[in-house]
Design an enzyme around this catalytic site. Sequence first.
Site, PDB file in Angstrom:
ATOM      1  CD  GLU A  30      11.462 -16.868  46.436  1.00  0.00           C
ATOM      2  OE1 GLU A  30      10.926 -17.886  45.764  1.00  0.00           O
ATOM      3  OE2 GLU A  30      12.503 -16.935  47.124  1.00  0.00           O
ATOM      4  CD  GLU A  71       4.759 -17.689  46.291  1.00  0.00           C
ATOM      5  OE1 GLU A  71       5.645 -18.343  46.372  1.00  0.00           O
ATOM      6  OE2 GLU A  71       3.740 -18.091  45.545  1.00  0.00           O
ATOM      7  CD  GLU A  78       9.716 -22.694  48.331  1.00  0.00           C
ATOM      8  OE1 GLU A  78      10.175 -21.902  47.507  1.00  0.00           O
ATOM      9  OE2 GLU A  78       8.797 -23.360  47.653  1.00  0.00           O
TER      10      GLU A  78
END
Length: 123
Positions: A30, A71, A78
């Site tokens: 990420e 995050e 996601e």
Amino acid sequence: MQKPNGTGLTRIWRATRCSMDGIGYAFRYESAFRQEILLCLVLIPVALWLADSPVELILLIVPLLFLLVVECLNSAVEAAIDRISTERHPLSKQAKDLGSAAVFFTMLIIVVSWLAILLPKLL
């Protein structure tokens, strides 16, 4: 029957290993997480230098750590959406956009906290 996860220190050890795996995954895959880690590596020492009290230090550092939490949750949403289907779907977009909005609001919290501490020092 599901295998128990253990109790006491064994459970804590396994949970810690899972947490470290998650942090490692976020760091490897990420880019936003890596950028936010870099932001923390820069701003936390600045906060230590800038803060005049423990309360100011908390107001400067906790929102940065909260950004990493949000995050990670955004990345989890996601990943779950992508696991379900890679097809475009309005609900998938909605879920991903809401996760992104949570990150955005966390960044606003950081800006407000830092301005609340910095502006009186600069004026």
